[in-house]
Design an enzyme around this catalytic site. Structure first.
Site, PDB file in Angstrom:
ATOM      1  N   TYR A 475      -3.637  -4.800  13.661  1.00  0.00           N
ATOM      2  CA  TYR A 475      -2.623  -4.469  14.665  1.00  0.00           C
ATOM      3  C   TYR A 475      -1.917  -5.712  15.207  1.00  0.00           C
ATOM      4  O   TYR A 475      -1.649  -5.812  16.397  1.00  0.00           O
ATOM      5  CB  TYR A 475      -3.235  -3.649  15.815  1.00  0.00           C
ATOM      6  CG  TYR A 475      -4.259  -2.639  15.372  1.00  0.00           C
ATOM      7  CD1 TYR A 475      -3.996  -1.778  14.300  1.00  0.00           C
ATOM      8  CD2 TYR A 475      -5.497  -2.539  15.978  1.00  0.00           C
ATOM      9  CE1 TYR A 475      -4.938  -0.853  13.872  1.00  0.00           C
ATOM     10  CE2 TYR A 475      -6.451  -1.618  15.561  1.00  0.00           C
ATOM     11  CZ  TYR A 475      -6.168  -0.778  14.504  1.00  0.00           C
ATOM     12  OH  TYR A 475      -7.108   0.132  14.083  1.00  0.00           O
ATOM     13  N   HIS A 476      -1.572  -6.630  14.286  1.00  0.00           N
ATOM     14  CA  HIS A 476      -0.905  -7.868  14.681  1.00  0.00           C
ATOM     15  C   HIS A 476       0.399  -8.088  13.907  1.00  0.00           C
ATOM     16  O   HIS A 476       0.612  -9.151  13.325  1.00  0.00           O
ATOM     17  CB  HIS A 476      -1.828  -9.071  14.438  1.00  0.00           C
ATOM     18  CG  HIS A 476      -3.148  -8.973  15.120  1.00  0.00           C
ATOM     19  ND1 HIS A 476      -4.294  -9.594  14.636  1.00  0.00           N
ATOM     20  CD2 HIS A 476      -3.525  -8.335  16.255  1.00  0.00           C
ATOM     21  CE1 HIS A 476      -5.304  -9.339  15.442  1.00  0.00           C
ATOM     22  NE2 HIS A 476      -4.864  -8.578  16.430  1.00  0.00           N
ATOM     23  N   PRO A 477       1.323  -7.128  13.884  1.00  0.00           N
ATOM     24  CA  PRO A 477       2.573  -7.344  13.142  1.00  0.00           C
ATOM     25  C   PRO A 477       3.441  -8.401  13.825  1.00  0.00           C
ATOM     26  O   PRO A 477       3.617  -8.390  15.046  1.00  0.00           O
ATOM     27  CB  PRO A 477       3.248  -5.970  13.171  1.00  0.00           C
ATOM     28  CG  PRO A 477       2.716  -5.312  14.410  1.00  0.00           C
ATOM     29  CD  PRO A 477       1.298  -5.801  14.539  1.00  0.00           C
TER      30      PRO A 477
END
Length: 547
Positions: A475-477
Site C-alpha cells: 500500500y505504498h504507491p
C-alpha cells in the site's frame, strides 16, 4: 460547505497525509484564507479509526476507502490486486498500519542527484525534526516538539519477538534501537504513530488543532472533478457535493494532494497529460506532460507464513473468548494491550548481496495469522506469524491513467510488478532470509510448518511463480507525478507543475523513487515542505507588490 462567491488564497485538494498537513500549516498564521476539499468524511465518525487494531476494520470499508484494484498483468498472475486508499480526513493515515519510517538518507540524496535541489537528506531532515514529537534517538536526528506524536512499540510484552531478536543477531543482524536513526540496518521495534492507545493521524494531529481557525474551511464529501484553467494558469477547482456541482477559486495557488492514484487522474481530467490518450477519451488537451500517470512504483510483498507451536506466543491466542475480553478491558482502562498495538511490531532491514552500502530489503513481522471472512480481515484461529517481505527501492514501474472522462470512474492501475530483474532477485533473497531467521535458535524450537509458500517450493522459478500468484502490495504507491527536470517529470523541485502557473502537487505521487519503508512519514514531510515553499513564495510576492 464553501460557496463559489467566497474568496480563497489557497485551495488544497485532498485531506490525506500530505494535504491535511499542508492545509494546517498554510492556515497557521491566519494571514491566508485556505479551502481544503476532501471527497470523504470525518475521521471522528468512525470509532475503529482511533483504535490501532481497527486497521482490520477500516482497510476494506468502502465508506472510508476508495477500494481501488489494479489491472491484471503477468506480475500478478492475471489477478486484480487490491489497492486500498483512505477516503476521509487524514486519508490513508486514518486507515493504515501506523508504522513510522522516514527511509534512508541515501533515498533523499538520490532525489537530489536526479536534479531535485532542496531534497537531499540534509535538506529534509529539519522538516522531519519539525514535525516529530519523539522521545528516543538523538537530538541531532530526531524531533521533540512537533505535532506528530511517535512512540516505540513495547519490546518485552511479546515474548516471541525477543526470540526473533536473538535469532536475528545469530544471522548477523544486530538489534537497532532506532530504525529512523543513523542507520536502518538490523532488527528493531517499529516506531508508530500511536500514543496512549490512539492513532495519530494527520486529521487528529494537524487538522483538529486547526479547526477553530476562521481562515480554514474544510469541505467534506467534495469530489474534485476538474481544475479550472485560464490559459496556462490554474485559478480554481470544480467539484461535486452530493451530485451538485460547485466551483471555488484561488487567488494565489491550487495544490493537488489527492495521492498517487487520484492526483494524476485529476490532472488528466483537466487536460494535463499525454495528449493522444486524452484525445482518445474525448478530453481536449490543454498542456502536454508525458509523465502524468507514469513512473508508478510500489512495494510488492509476498506474505510468508509459519505455524508457531508455543501457546500464547502470538496474537492468535488473544483474539477470542475471555482473552479478547481481557484485552478490551486493558484498552478501555489504560489504552494498552493488543488493541493498542500496530499489526507490525517488529521488522528487519538487511542487504541481500555483497557490495551494497545499505539495506535493500525488509522483512516485517505480524505476530499472527489472518484470514479473509467476506470483506473483512480477521485473526485466524491457527497460531502463527506472517512476514511481509519486499525489496525497498523497487525498479519495476507501471502507470495510472483515466479510462474515461467520467470523474466517478476509477483509473486503470497497472503496476507491472516483477518486470525488473533486480526486484525478482531481491525478493528471492529476502524470502530466503526470512526462512533462515525462522530456522535459527531460539525461533526454530517453536516454529512449525511453513504454511506459505511451503517448504516444498525451493527453486527460483517455483518461488517466483508463487509470488506472482499470491503477493500483494504494501500500500505504498508513489511516483505518478514525479519531481524532476527530465522529459517525464511532472513537477519541479518546488512541486510546481511544469508549464502551468498557480498549480502544485504535493503527495506521494511526486516521489521520483520509493523510499526505504512505509510512505506515510515521507508524505507528511512533503506536506510540511510544500507549505514552507508556498509560504516563502507568498512572502516574496507580497514584498514585490509592496516595493
Amino acid at each position: 460547505m464553501p460557496t463559489a462567491e467566497e474568496p480563497y488564497d489557497y485551495i488544497v485538494v485532498g485531506a490525506g497525509s500530505s494535504g491535511a498537513t499542508l492545509a494546517a500549516r498554510l492556515s497557521e498564521s491566519g494571514a491566508y484564507r485556505v479551502l481544503l476539499l476532501e471527497a470523504g468524511t470525518e475521521e471522528s465518525n468512525y470509532f475503529w479509526s482511533r483504535v490501532p487494531v481497527g486497521v482490520s476494520k477500516m482497510i476494506d470499508l468502502p465508506a472510508v476507502n476508495w477500494c481501488f484494484s489494479a489491472e491484471p498483468d503477468d506480475g500478478s498472475g492475471g489477478r486484480r490486486i487490491e489497492v486500498p486508499r483512505g477516503k476521509m480526513l487524514g486519508g490513508s493515515s486514518s486507515i493504515n498500519g501506523m508504522v513510522y519510517i522516514r527511509g534512508q538518507a541515501q533515498d533523499y540524496d538520490h532525489w537530489a542527484q536526479l536534479g531535485n535541489r532542496g531534497w537531499s537528506w540534509q535538506d529534509v531532515l529539519p522538516v522531519y525534526k519539525r514535525m516529530e514529537n519523539y522521545d528516543g534517538g538523538s537530538d541531532e536526528l530526531r524531533g521533540r516538539k512537533g505535532p506528530l506524536r511517535i512512540t516505540d512499540t513495547p519490546r518485552h510484552k511479546i515474548p516471541l519477538l525477543e526470540k526473533m531478536i536473538e535469532a536475528a543477531q545469530k544471522i548477523g543482524l544486530p538489534f537497532n534501537p532506532d530504525l529512523n536513526g543513523a542507520t536502518q540496518e538490523g532488527i528493531g521495534m517499529s516506531q508508530v504513530t500511536i500514543a496512549k492507545g490512539r492513532r495519530q493521524s494527520t486529521a487528529f494531529c494537524y487538522l483538529d488543532p486547526a479547526r477553530g481557525r476562521a481562515n480554514l474551511v474544510i469541505g467534506k464529501g467534495a469530489m474534485a472533478e476538474t481544475l479550472i484553467l485560464e490559459g496556462r494558469r490554474c485559478v480554481g477547482v470544480r467539484y461535486a457535493v452530493g451530485g451538485a456541482r460547485r466551483e471555488a477559486r484561488a487567488a494565489r495557488e491550487v495544490v493537488v494532494s489527492s495521492g498517487s492514484i487520484n492526483s494524476p487522474k485529476l490532472l488528466e481530467l483537466s487536460g494535463i497529460g499525454q495528449g493522444e490518450l486524452l484525445r482518445g477519451l474525448g478530453i481536449a488537451p490543454v498542456h502536454e506532460l508525458k509523465g502524468v500517470g507514469e513512473n508508478l512504483r510500489d512495494h510488492y510483498s509476498p506474505r510468508v507464513k509459519f505455524a508457531i507451536t508455543e501457546r500464547n506466543a502470538t496474537f492468535n491466542d488473544n483474539a477470542r473468548g475471555w482473552r479478547l475480553a481481557r484485552e478490551a478491558i486493558k484498552y478501555a482502562l489504560w489504552g494498552e494491550g493488543f488493541l493498542a498495538t500496530t499489526s507490525v511490531p517488529i521488522r528487519m532491514y538487511f542487504r541481500t548481496r555483497p557490495g551494497l552500502e545499505t539495506p535493500d530489503a525488509t522483512v516485517s513481522v505480524l505476530p499472527f495469522l489472518y484470514e479473509r471472512v467476506g470483506h473483512e480481515r480477521r485473526i485466524a484461529r491457527r497460531r502463527g506469524i506472517t512476514m511481509n517481505i519486499n525489496v525497498l527501492r523497487s525498479e519495476s514501474t507501471g502507470s495510472i491513467h483515466i479510462k474515461s472522462a467520467d470523474p466517478a470512474e476509477p483509473p486503470a492501475i497497472r503496476f507491472n510488478f516483477l518486470s525488473a530483474r533486480a526486484d525478482r532477485e531481491g525478493l528471492l533473497a529476502a524470502i530466503r532470509k526470512g526462512r533462515e531467521l525462522m530456522a535459527t535458535s531460539p525461533l526454530k524450537e517453536i516454529t512449525g510448518e511453513e504454511i506459505a509458500p511451503g517448504a516444498t517450493l525451493q527453486t527460483d522459478d517455483e518461488l517466483l511463480d508463487w509470488v506472482r500468484n499470491n503477493a500483494e502490495t504494501t500500500y505504498h504507491p508513489v511516483g505518478t507525478c514525479k519531481m524532476g527536470a527530465d522529459a517525464m517529470a511532472v513537477v519541479d523541485n518546488e512541486l510546481k507543475v511544469h508549464g502551468i502557473q498557480g498549480l502544485r502537487v504535493a503527495d506521494a505521487s511526486i516521489m521520483p523513487t520509493l523510499t526505504s519503508g512505509n510512505t506515510n512519514a515521507p508524505c507528511i514531510m512533503i506536506g510540511e515542505k510544500c507549505a514552507e515553499m508556498v509560504l516563502a513564495a507568498a512572502t516574496a510576492q507580497d514584498r514585490r507588490k509592496a516595493a
